[in-house]
Write a protein that holds these residues in place. Structure first.
Motif, PDB file in Angstrom:
ATOM      1  N   TYR A  84       0.846  -1.189   0.000  1.00 30.13           N
ATOM      2  CA  TYR A  84       0.000   0.000   0.000  1.00 30.13           C
ATOM      3  C   TYR A  84       0.886   1.247   0.000  1.00 30.13           C
ATOM      4  CZ  TYR A  84      -3.761  -3.248   1.073  1.00 30.13           C
ATOM      5  OH  TYR A  84      -4.662  -4.290   1.014  1.00 30.13           O
ATOM      6  N   PHE A  85       0.339   2.343  -0.498  1.00 29.31           N
ATOM      7  CA  PHE A  85       1.137   3.536  -0.729  1.00 29.31           C
ATOM      8  C   PHE A  85       0.515   4.746  -0.023  1.00 29.31           C
ATOM      9  CE2 PHE A  85       1.036   0.679  -4.388  1.00 29.31           C
ATOM     10  CZ  PHE A  85       2.371   0.306  -4.458  1.00 29.31           C
ATOM     11  N   GLU A  86       1.330   5.437   0.774  1.00 30.22           N
ATOM     12  CA  GLU A  86       0.908   6.641   1.497  1.00 30.22           C
ATOM     13  C   GLU A  86       1.760   7.809   0.993  1.00 30.22           C
ATOM     14  OE1 GLU A  86       0.250   8.159   6.126  1.00 30.22           O
ATOM     15  OE2 GLU A  86       0.870   6.098   5.730  1.00 30.22           O
ATOM     16  N   PRO A  87       1.202   8.643   0.091  1.00 39.37           N
ATOM     17  CA  PRO A  87       2.015   9.667  -0.576  1.00 39.37           C
ATOM     18  C   PRO A  87       2.813  10.577   0.348  1.00 39.37           C
ATOM     19  CG  PRO A  87      -0.081   9.453  -1.686  1.00 39.37           C
ATOM     20  CD  PRO A  87      -0.169   8.588  -0.457  1.00 39.37           C
ATOM     21  N   MET A  88       2.269  10.881   1.548  1.00 37.00           N
ATOM     22  CA  MET A  88       3.040  11.725   2.469  1.00 37.00           C
ATOM     23  C   MET A  88       2.559  11.537   3.895  1.00 37.00           C
ATOM     24  SD  MET A  88       3.956  15.792   2.422  1.00 37.00           S
ATOM     25  CE  MET A  88       5.161  16.409   3.622  1.00 37.00           C
ATOM     26  N   ASN A  89       3.491  11.493   4.811  1.00 34.42           N
ATOM     27  CA  ASN A  89       3.217  11.482   6.230  1.00 34.42           C
ATOM     28  C   ASN A  89       3.028  12.920   6.731  1.00 34.42           C
ATOM     29  OD1 ASN A  89       3.517  10.250   9.123  1.00 34.42           O
ATOM     30  ND2 ASN A  89       5.036  11.896   9.071  1.00 34.42           N
ATOM     31  N   GLU A  90       1.906  13.186   7.359  1.00 32.96           N
ATOM     32  CA  GLU A  90       1.632  14.456   8.036  1.00 32.96           C
ATOM     33  C   GLU A  90       1.956  15.699   7.185  1.00 32.96           C
ATOM     34  OE1 GLU A  90       3.394  14.302  11.943  1.00 32.96           O
ATOM     35  OE2 GLU A  90       1.999  12.737  12.596  1.00 32.96           O
ATOM     36  N   PRO A  91       1.094  16.017   6.239  1.00 34.73           N
ATOM     37  CA  PRO A  91       1.330  17.149   5.324  1.00 34.73           C
ATOM     38  C   PRO A  91       0.930  18.499   5.928  1.00 34.73           C
ATOM     39  CG  PRO A  91      -0.729  16.090   4.774  1.00 34.73           C
ATOM     40  CD  PRO A  91      -0.139  15.274   5.909  1.00 34.73           C
ATOM     41  N   TRP A 129      -1.229  12.897  -7.315  1.00 30.19           N
ATOM     42  CA  TRP A 129      -0.575  11.596  -7.140  1.00 30.19           C
ATOM     43  C   TRP A 129      -1.445  10.499  -7.756  1.00 30.19           C
ATOM     44  CZ3 TRP A 129      -0.877   6.637  -5.634  1.00 30.19           C
ATOM     45  CH2 TRP A 129       0.304   5.957  -5.338  1.00 30.19           C
ATOM     46  N   LEU A 130      -2.736  10.536  -7.466  1.00 26.85           N
ATOM     47  CA  LEU A 130      -3.639   9.525  -8.008  1.00 26.85           C
ATOM     48  C   LEU A 130      -3.705   9.582  -9.530  1.00 26.85           C
ATOM     49  CD1 LEU A 130      -6.563   9.854  -5.442  1.00 26.85           C
ATOM     50  CD2 LEU A 130      -4.958   7.944  -5.628  1.00 26.85           C
ATOM     51  N   ALA A 131      -3.708  10.782 -10.081  1.00 25.76           N
ATOM     52  CA  ALA A 131      -3.754  10.925 -11.537  1.00 25.76           C
ATOM     53  C   ALA A 131      -2.482  10.404 -12.182  1.00 25.76           C
ATOM     54  CB  ALA A 131      -3.976  12.390 -11.913  1.00 25.76           C
ATOM     55  N   THR A 132      -1.347  10.622 -11.516  1.00 22.12           N
ATOM     56  CA  THR A 132      -0.062  10.156 -12.045  1.00 22.12           C
ATOM     57  C   THR A 132       0.044   8.641 -11.987  1.00 22.12           C
ATOM     58  OG1 THR A 132       1.019  12.210 -11.345  1.00 22.12           O
ATOM     59  CG2 THR A 132       2.445  10.319 -11.763  1.00 22.12           C
ATOM     60  N   HIS A 133      -0.522   8.046 -10.950  1.00 25.13           N
ATOM     61  CA  HIS A 133      -0.399   6.599 -10.739  1.00 25.13           C
ATOM     62  C   HIS A 133      -1.761   5.934 -10.903  1.00 25.13           C
ATOM     63  CE1 HIS A 133       3.694   7.282  -9.310  1.00 25.13           C
ATOM     64  NE2 HIS A 133       3.214   8.279  -8.610  1.00 25.13           N
ATOM     65  N   ARG A 134      -2.353   6.137 -12.072  1.00 30.85           N
ATOM     66  CA  ARG A 134      -3.699   5.639 -12.333  1.00 30.85           C
ATOM     67  C   ARG A 134      -3.797   4.119 -12.285  1.00 30.85           C
ATOM     68  NH1 ARG A 134      -6.989   9.626 -14.490  1.00 30.85           N
ATOM     69  NH2 ARG A 134      -5.905  11.494 -15.232  1.00 30.85           N
ATOM     70  N   SER A 135      -2.680   3.439 -12.524  1.00 31.84           N
ATOM     71  CA  SER A 135      -2.728   1.976 -12.541  1.00 31.84           C
ATOM     72  C   SER A 135      -2.825   1.373 -11.143  1.00 31.84           C
ATOM     73  CB  SER A 135      -1.489   1.421 -13.251  1.00 31.84           C
ATOM     74  OG  SER A 135      -0.314   1.740 -12.526  1.00 31.84           O
ATOM     75  N   VAL A 193      -4.204   2.889  -1.698  1.00 32.80           N
ATOM     76  CA  VAL A 193      -3.599   4.194  -1.439  1.00 32.80           C
ATOM     77  C   VAL A 193      -4.183   4.757  -0.149  1.00 32.80           C
ATOM     78  CG1 VAL A 193      -3.170   6.514  -2.318  1.00 32.80           C
ATOM     79  CG2 VAL A 193      -3.368   4.579  -3.919  1.00 32.80           C
ATOM     80  N   LEU A 194      -3.310   5.221   0.745  1.00 38.78           N
ATOM     81  CA  LEU A 194      -3.736   5.874   1.981  1.00 38.78           C
ATOM     82  C   LEU A 194      -3.392   7.357   1.883  1.00 38.78           C
ATOM     83  CD1 LEU A 194      -3.012   2.791   2.871  1.00 38.78           C
ATOM     84  CD2 LEU A 194      -3.152   3.722   5.184  1.00 38.78           C
ATOM     85  N   ALA A 210      -5.625   8.047   6.132  1.00 36.19           N
ATOM     86  CA  ALA A 210      -4.763   7.839   7.296  1.00 36.19           C
ATOM     87  C   ALA A 210      -5.020   8.917   8.345  1.00 36.19           C
ATOM     88  CB  ALA A 210      -3.298   7.849   6.880  1.00 36.19           C
ATOM     89  N   LEU A 211      -5.314   8.482   9.562  1.00 34.39           N
ATOM     90  CA  LEU A 211      -5.526   9.369  10.696  1.00 34.39           C
ATOM     91  C   LEU A 211      -4.408   9.181  11.714  1.00 34.39           C
ATOM     92  CD1 LEU A 211      -7.431  11.267  12.402  1.00 34.39           C
ATOM     93  CD2 LEU A 211      -8.416   9.157  13.346  1.00 34.39           C
TER      94      LEU A 211
END
Length: 345
Positions: free
Chosen positions: A167-174, A189-195, A201-202, A227-228
């Motif tokens: 699973y992929f979490e684009p950034m921790n605590e933005p 990020w979602l548009a770039t990694h459409r596959s 994705v979290l 992610a919370l």
């Protein structure tokens, strides 16, 4: 929100029952990276995990290295160490591990061996959450370098996009972005990694990942997990379990079915009894509320940290040398509360 200052505190003492190390035949990189598929996305409640963290709190200017690993280790050595450590996590009742990544760890030479930690975990049947952490010399809550970040995620998704356990979490605590800015980053990020299937994705909540409602309400992010983060030291004067429960629920709103609490934790090396009465302890009240809420709402949960050398919040202490490693539980009552949250008792 100030930096999580508990994470730099030295470990005070280890206590209670131990967890055994694991051996076994080393899997090859090819077999470890096999494609995993599931007929339908698992519910968030199926995320029962721990963070495995760098002693520096995952904020690193150089490669981020989880406790017990080394940038000088080969793939085979990293795999053997990881197999033992993840085996220890399994003995805790976990099925998920959250690992940090940054551009240096992925775009540089460490990636060749670091992949072994991911491969060993997925070979064990674990879900692996890979989350981006910014460098310590920045700490502004924003992506440090867009081009390096893009290359990092391209390399990660190329390697693990077809592995349904990752699973992929684009950034921790933005926290450096406004709500709108962060949701725009996540949507790109979602548009770039459409596959990548969206259920793998979290997307962190806004600010310190402390409020998931704006992310949940953004239709561009539909289908993702959220992610919370929540910590007891945010309100040191709160000693009511009900007050803490209300706070958790306010941060989640109607989004429980998508929410993974992938950072929460309290002192595990100071002798607190999380099964007993609160007795004026904000930490006891907080952990009881967190685990009750996870169980009640069916949240995913990933404790901070399952293992981090030098952290008083660490659920375990690493023992052994070389590849002969084991984990010792620091607070059985804390583990009991996790088992309660995970409906394992």
């Amino acid at each position: 929100m100030p930096r999580k200052n508990h994470r730099g505190t030295a470990c005070l003492a280890a206590s209670l029952a131990g967890v055994t190390a694991f051996g076994g035949v080393l899997a090859s990189p090819a077999s470890a990276a096999a494609t995993f598929r599931h007929a339908s996305p698992p519910p968030v409640s199926d995320f029962r995990g721990v963070n495995w963290a760098d002693p520096r709190d995952n904020y690193a200017d150089d490669a981020v290295v989880p406790s017990g690993l080394s940038t000088t280790d080969t793939y085979a050595t990293t795999y053997a160490k990881s197999r033992a450590i993840v085996g220890g996590f399994a003995e805790l009742g976990a099925n998920t591990v959250r690992l940090p990544v940054n551009p240096t760890s992925v775009n540089g030479p460490f990636w060749t061996s670091y992949r072994a930690a991911i491969d060993a975990a997925t070979a064990k049947g674990f879900k692996v959450i890979l989350g981006y952490w910014e460098a310590d010399n920045a700490k502004d809550g924003k992506i440090d370098d867009q081009a390096s970040w893009d290359r990092m995620w391209a390399r990660i998704t190329s390697a693990y996009g077809r592995n349904g356990k990752v699973y992929f979490e684009p950034m921790n605590e933005p926290f450096g972005y406004t709500s709108q800015e962060w949701r725009d980053v996540a949507a790109r990020w979602l548009a770039t990694h459409r596959s990548i299937p969206r259920d793998r994705v979290l997307i962190g909540g806004i600010k310190y990942s402390e409020d998931v409602k704006p992310v949940c309400a953004d239709s561009r992010l539909d289908g993702t997990r959220i992610a919370l983060h929540n910590y007891g030291f945010w309100h040191t004067d709160w000693t009511s379990v009900d007050q803490w429960k209300a706070d958790f629920k306010e941060r989640i709103g109607s989004c429980a079915s998508r929410t993974v609490l992938d950072e929460f934790g309290a002192s595990m090396t100071t002798g607190l009894d999380y099964n007993g009465p609160v007795n004026g302890s904000n930490e006891v009240a907080y952990i009881q509320a967190a685990t009750d809420t996870i169980r009640e709402l069916g949240l995913g949960s990933v404790y901070w940290p399952g293992l981090r050398n030098g952290d008083t919040y660490s659920l375990t202490t690493l023992q052994g040398t070389g590849t002969r490693l084991s984990l010792k539980v620091n607070n059985q009552s804390g583990l009991d509360r996790l088992h309660w949250a995970w409906k394992q008792k």
